[in-house]
Structure formats: structure tokens, C-alpha cells
Design an enzyme around this catalytic site. Structure first.
Site, mmCIF file in Angstrom:
data_model
loop_
_atom_site.group_PDB
_atom_site.id
_atom_site.type_symbol
_atom_site.label_atom_id
_atom_site.label_comp_id
_atom_site.label_asym_id
_atom_site.label_seq_id
_atom_site.Cartn_x
_atom_site.Cartn_y
_atom_site.Cartn_z
ATOM 1 N N CYS A 1 -6.913 0.183 -2.716
ATOM 2 C CA CYS A 1 -8.216 0.849 -2.679
ATOM 3 C C CYS A 1 -8.761 0.822 -1.261
ATOM 4 O O CYS A 1 -8.245 0.121 -0.384
ATOM 5 C CB CYS A 1 -9.209 0.175 -3.628
ATOM 6 S SG CYS A 1 -9.698 -1.493 -3.123
ATOM 7 N N PRO B 1 -1.466 -6.063 3.278
ATOM 8 C CA PRO B 1 -2.477 -5.765 4.308
ATOM 9 C C PRO B 1 -3.870 -6.023 3.740
ATOM 10 O O PRO B 1 -4.472 -5.169 3.105
ATOM 11 C CB PRO B 1 -2.249 -4.281 4.611
ATOM 12 C CG PRO B 1 -1.675 -3.726 3.347
ATOM 13 C CD PRO B 1 -0.897 -4.834 2.697
ATOM 14 N N ASP C 1 -6.338 -6.104 -1.296
ATOM 15 C CA ASP C 1 -5.175 -5.395 -0.765
ATOM 16 C C ASP C 1 -5.611 -3.967 -0.441
ATOM 17 O O ASP C 1 -5.949 -3.194 -1.341
ATOM 18 C CB ASP C 1 -4.060 -5.412 -1.820
ATOM 19 C CG ASP C 1 -2.758 -4.804 -1.319
ATOM 20 O OD1 ASP C 1 -2.788 -4.057 -0.329
ATOM 21 O OD2 ASP C 1 -1.712 -5.074 -1.942
ATOM 22 N N HIS C 2 -5.577 -3.635 0.835
ATOM 23 C CA HIS C 2 -6.078 -2.321 1.245
ATOM 24 C C HIS C 2 -5.187 -1.177 0.777
ATOM 25 O O HIS C 2 -5.572 -0.004 0.872
ATOM 26 C CB HIS C 2 -6.218 -2.267 2.771
ATOM 27 C CG HIS C 2 -7.484 -1.637 3.236
ATOM 28 N ND1 HIS C 2 -7.935 -0.433 2.733
ATOM 29 C CD2 HIS C 2 -8.407 -2.016 4.153
ATOM 30 C CE1 HIS C 2 -9.075 -0.101 3.327
ATOM 31 N NE2 HIS C 2 -9.389 -1.053 4.193
ATOM 32 N N ARG C 3 -4.021 -1.507 0.241
ATOM 33 C CA ARG C 3 -3.154 -0.446 -0.288
ATOM 34 C C ARG C 3 -3.661 0.083 -1.621
ATOM 35 O O ARG C 3 -3.389 1.236 -1.974
ATOM 36 C CB ARG C 3 -1.723 -0.974 -0.465
ATOM 37 C CG ARG C 3 -1.026 -1.364 0.825
ATOM 38 C CD ARG C 3 0.310 -2.022 0.556
ATOM 39 N NE ARG C 3 0.153 -3.263 -0.229
ATOM 40 C CZ ARG C 3 1.172 -4.025 -0.625
ATOM 41 N NH1 ARG C 3 2.416 -3.676 -0.315
ATOM 42 N NH2 ARG C 3 0.953 -5.129 -1.320
#
Length: 471
Positions: A445, A268, A441-443
Site C-alpha cells: 500500500c 521495503p 510494507d510499502h509494496r
């Protein structure tokens, strides 16, 4: 008595399961030394020469040029302990019997613990061991299998013909230097003889553009390459969708397609960007290069800034293990950089970039770039990256939202540096401006961390003295 050993296609690097034979470097009957390259193959990562771990006489080869083999498949058999060529090409060769067939059968029955997957390096052998003599060969068929269940198929043995008929010598002999198997296939599909083409690449290497130009010249001269008439489409079909060409997703292009598709499915991603005044950075580079010593490239300075930023924001030098549901933060920075080559997009990796000076980074970027252009990057040069720099400014564009290089967590994009009006010290001035983007990658941070990283990079670009605080 010589022992016949079977050499199988070894594991050529992380995640590689197959390779395509580009060129054989030895023929049946040749004497090979230990670690002598015997075949050139193309994997999804690079074009590599595969050395053989045995020394002796080549008794059989498996697969012709253009054949794709899985890792672990037989490549060739070697009679270890023999110093003279095998006698398979005797009077009985045409019937498929004789010593050569027996040697192949012995190899096919297994060679004990000495056969199987062999991990090899990519070093170069002695000059005398790097012969590239390829002699004409004929295929001798194995004896028909006896009736019965699951009879094993005997290997195909390539032997030299005992008395070849005299034929006119071609203008060019030996393998034709071609950039990739895709180019060979394109020429074959269009009825082109590669020996008649002059390559425009380094050392006469034939590129895809050379083949395409040759096809275009033939068509313009009223001699189109072999074509087949398309069947009449049903009345409900649209002629606008006619297929003009099918390009196989193999080799580097196939690997890129698989990796980008996986990245888009699993990660994501989000992107943030900022404009930065690079005038001071450009001036600092000019001053450093004027002082003497090795020249420092702009990408090396940006890489040095990047490693300093990753030290402050280690969340972005990580990967995600979804099976364990863990974020794995990595200690070392193995910095990849996107490079466009004749074989497609590749991402060479600078190892331990956090420990390198700007001079060291410049030298390593130059070495890997040259290896990419010449097609000599090894799988080790292309794997293991933890963070990627994407200098799309070389294409004359300002910004981009790239796809993350899976399984990494972020990519820093660099646009072109161009003169623009800019407010500097309260006054309007013409400055050298660059757009920087960070896809992350928004997972791993949130936006605050990503924004902090990008802002620090921009501050170092605008004021290189900021970087001195972390040196």
C-alpha cells in the site's frame, strides 16, 4: 516376537529443520506407551516434549543432551510387542555384542513402511505414562566395520551397566531443570556444576542470570573458572578488540536473527506515527472492569481496535508473493504480539482475532503470555501470524521503528501511556497520551492507506465510541 521400530525426529512445525536434545525422558530398557513423551527438545520456536507413536521397550537412544539433530534423524528404537526390558545389558554387553547390538542393527537396517517421519501432536499423556526416570547408561561400541566400500555405520546403543561400581550418591539426581541449552553450555565452558546451583526461575528452573552470577562469585573469590591464555597479539593489532564472550546464534535467538535479517533484506518498510489522547480509552476500560466479570486488559482493547481497523484497510492484513508477483490478502486476522521472555523475544499468535470479543482476547493474551514465561509455547502458538502488535511501552519508551515480522505486511507499535500537557476542548489540560506507530510494507500500500489505518486507530483510542460503528 517383538518387532524393533525406529522413531525419527518428526516435523515439529512450519519451517523447523532441526532441534536440540535438552533432556531424555526415558532410558534404554524402559517400557513406553503410545504417545508417551520420550524426549524434550528445543527448536527455534519453543521447548517441546516429543511423544513416541510406538508402545514397547526402548532398545536404543541416539544423541546425548546438547546434541542437535535434523528433522528425520533417528531418535530411538522401540521393541514393539515386548513387555519386558531388553536383555542387552547381559554378560556380553561390554564386548559390544549380544541381543542389544542385534536389535540396534535390525533397527538400523530399516523397519519398512512403519519407520520415517511421523507427524505428532503435543498433547499430554496419562500421568502414569509421563515417567521421567533416567538411569545411568554406558555406550557400547558397534563391531568394527568390515573392509569394503561405503559400509554403513551401526547406531550407538545405550544400555544399562550390568553391575555399576558403588559410588557416593550425588546430592541431586536426575536431570537438572535449565531454561535452555545455551545455559548448559555456558556452565560447561566455565567449569560449573549445575547441580550445585539453586535456580531462581519457576519451580527451581536455572536461568542464565543464575549461571552468570555464579561465575561472578567464583571470580570475586579468587577462583576463576577455567580459562586459556590468549596468544600475544601482533604489534599492529588493537587490544581494544579482545573477545570476552561468543554467544551462539541458536535456538530462539538464532531464529529471531534469521527472521529479522530476512525482513530487512526483503521488505521495503516505512513508518508513520501519531500521538493520541488515551484518557477516554483508559476511563472506558476502568468502567468495564468495574462492572464485574473477567478483567479486560489494555492490550486486548487495542487488539479489538486493530482488528476493526484491518477490516477497513485489508491491504495491511496481507503478504507478498514475489515469485508470483502477487499481493496475497488474507481473510482471517491471526494477531501476533511481541513478548519478551527469559528465552528471548517471541511472538505468540491469537488465532481468528477478528471473531473474538475483548474478554476472549484478554483471556487468550493471558494464556499465551503465561505459556511464554514458562517456556511451554508450541510451534503452533508461534506461527501463522498475519499482523503484529508491539507494545514497547512496557519498556518505558515512547516510540520505536520496529522491523516487520516477516512475511507479514505491517506492525502496530504502542508506546507508554504517560501524563502530558494536551489541548483538550480548547483548553490546556493534563491528559494520558500515547504514541502509536505503524511500520508497513510499502509494496502492499501507499502512505494514504497506512495513514488512514493509523488515524482510525488513533480516533478509536481518543473516542472509543467510534469503535461502536463497526461492532
Amino acid at each position: 516376537m517383538a518387532q524393533v521400530l525406529e522413531f525419527k525426529l518428526p516435523d515439529l512445525g512450519e519451517g523447523l529443520t532441526e532441534a536440540e536434545i535438552v533432556r531424555w525422558l526415558v532410558a534404554v530398557g524402559d517400557v513406553v506407551a503410545i504417545d508417551q513423551p520420550v524426549v524434550e527438545v528445543e527448536t527455534a520456536k519453543a521447548m517441546v516434549e516429543v511423544p513416541c507413536p510406538y508402545g514397547g521397550v526402548v532398545t536404543a537412544r541416539y544423541g546425548e543432551e546438547g546434541t542437535e539433530l535434523p528433522v528425520g534423524a533417528p531418535l530411538l528404537t522401540v521393541a514393539v510387542g515386548a513387555s519386558e526390558p531388553a536383555t542387552a545389558a547381559g554378560p556380553g554387553a561390554d564386548s559390544g555384542s549380544g541381543p542389544g547390538t542385534e536389535a540396534a542393527a535390525a533397527a538400523g537396517s530399516g523397519s519398512g513402511e512403519t519407520s520415517g517421519n511421523v507427524l505428532v501432536g503435543y498433547g499430554t499423556g496419562a500421568p502414569a505414562a509421563r515417567r521421567r526416570r533416567v538411569r545411568p547408561a554406558t555406550v557400547v561400541g558397534a563391531a568394527p566395520a568390515a573392509a569394503g566400500p561405503a559400509a554403513p555405520v551401526a547406531p550407538v546403543v545405550l544400555v544399562d551397566p550390568p553391575s555399576p561400581a558403588p559410588t557416593p550418591a550425588p546430592e541431586r539426581s536426575g536431570p537438572v531443570p535449565v531454561i535452555s541449552p545455551l545455559v548448559r553450555r555456558l556452565a560447561r565452558q566455565n567449569g560449573l556444576d549445575l547441580r550445585e546451583l539453586a535456580g531462581s526461575g519457576r519451580d527451581g528452573l536455572i536461568l542464565r542470570c543464575d549461571v552468570e552470577q555464579a561465575i561472578e562469585r567464583i571470580e570475586q573469590a579468587g577462583q576463576p573458572a577455567e580459562q586459556t591464555a590468549a596468544p600475544t597479539a601482533p604489534a599492529s593489532s588493537s587490544a581494544a578488540g579482545a573477545v570476552t564472550e561468543r554467544v551462539p546464534l541458536r535456538g530462539v535467538r538464532g531464529a529471531v536473527a534469521d527472521k529479522l535479517s530476512r525482513s530487512r533484506r526483503e521488505i521495503p518498510e516505512a513508518t508513520c506515527w501519531v500521538d493520541a489522547d488515551a484518557t477516554e480509552l483508559m476511563a472506558a476500560r476502568t468502567a468495564a472492569n468495574a462492572a464485574g466479570g473477567p478483567k479486560i486488559s489494555l492490550i486486548a482493547l487495542l487488539a479489538r481496535i486493530c482488528t476493526a481497523a484491518l477490516a477497513r484497510f485489508p491491504e495491511l492484513n496481507s503478504t507478498v508473493d514475489m515469485e508470483a508477483r502477487e499481493i496475497v490478502r488474507l481473510r482471517d486476522v491471526h494477531l501476533g504480539f511481541a513478548a519478551q521472555t527469559d528465552r528471548g523475544l517471541v511472538v505468540p499468535v491469537v488465532r481468528d482475532a477478528q471473531n473474538r470479543s475483548a474478554e476472549s482476547l484478554s483471556a487468550e493474551f493471558a494464556r499465551l503470555t503465561e505459556a511464554g514465561r514458562s517456556g511451554t509455547l508450541t510451534p503452533a502458538d508461534l506461527t501463522g501470524g498475519t499482523f503484529t502488535l508491539n507494545n514497547y511501552g512496557v519498556f518505558g519508551v515512547d516510540g520505536s521503528t520496529p522491523i516487520i515480522n516477516h512475511p507479514e505486511a505491517a506492525m502496530l507499535g504502542i508506546g507508554r501511556i504517560v501524563a502530558k500537557p494536551w489541548v483538550h476542548q480548547g483548553e490546556l489540560a493534563v491528559r494520558q497520551v500515547v504514541q502509536l506507530s505503524l511500520t508497513f510494507d510499502h509494496r502492499v500500500c501507499d502512505g494514504g492507506t497506512a495513514g488512514g489505518f493509523l488515524r482510525y486507530v488513533a480516533d478509536c483510542v481518543e473516542q472509543p465510541a467510534v469503535l461502536l460503528r463497526t461492532l
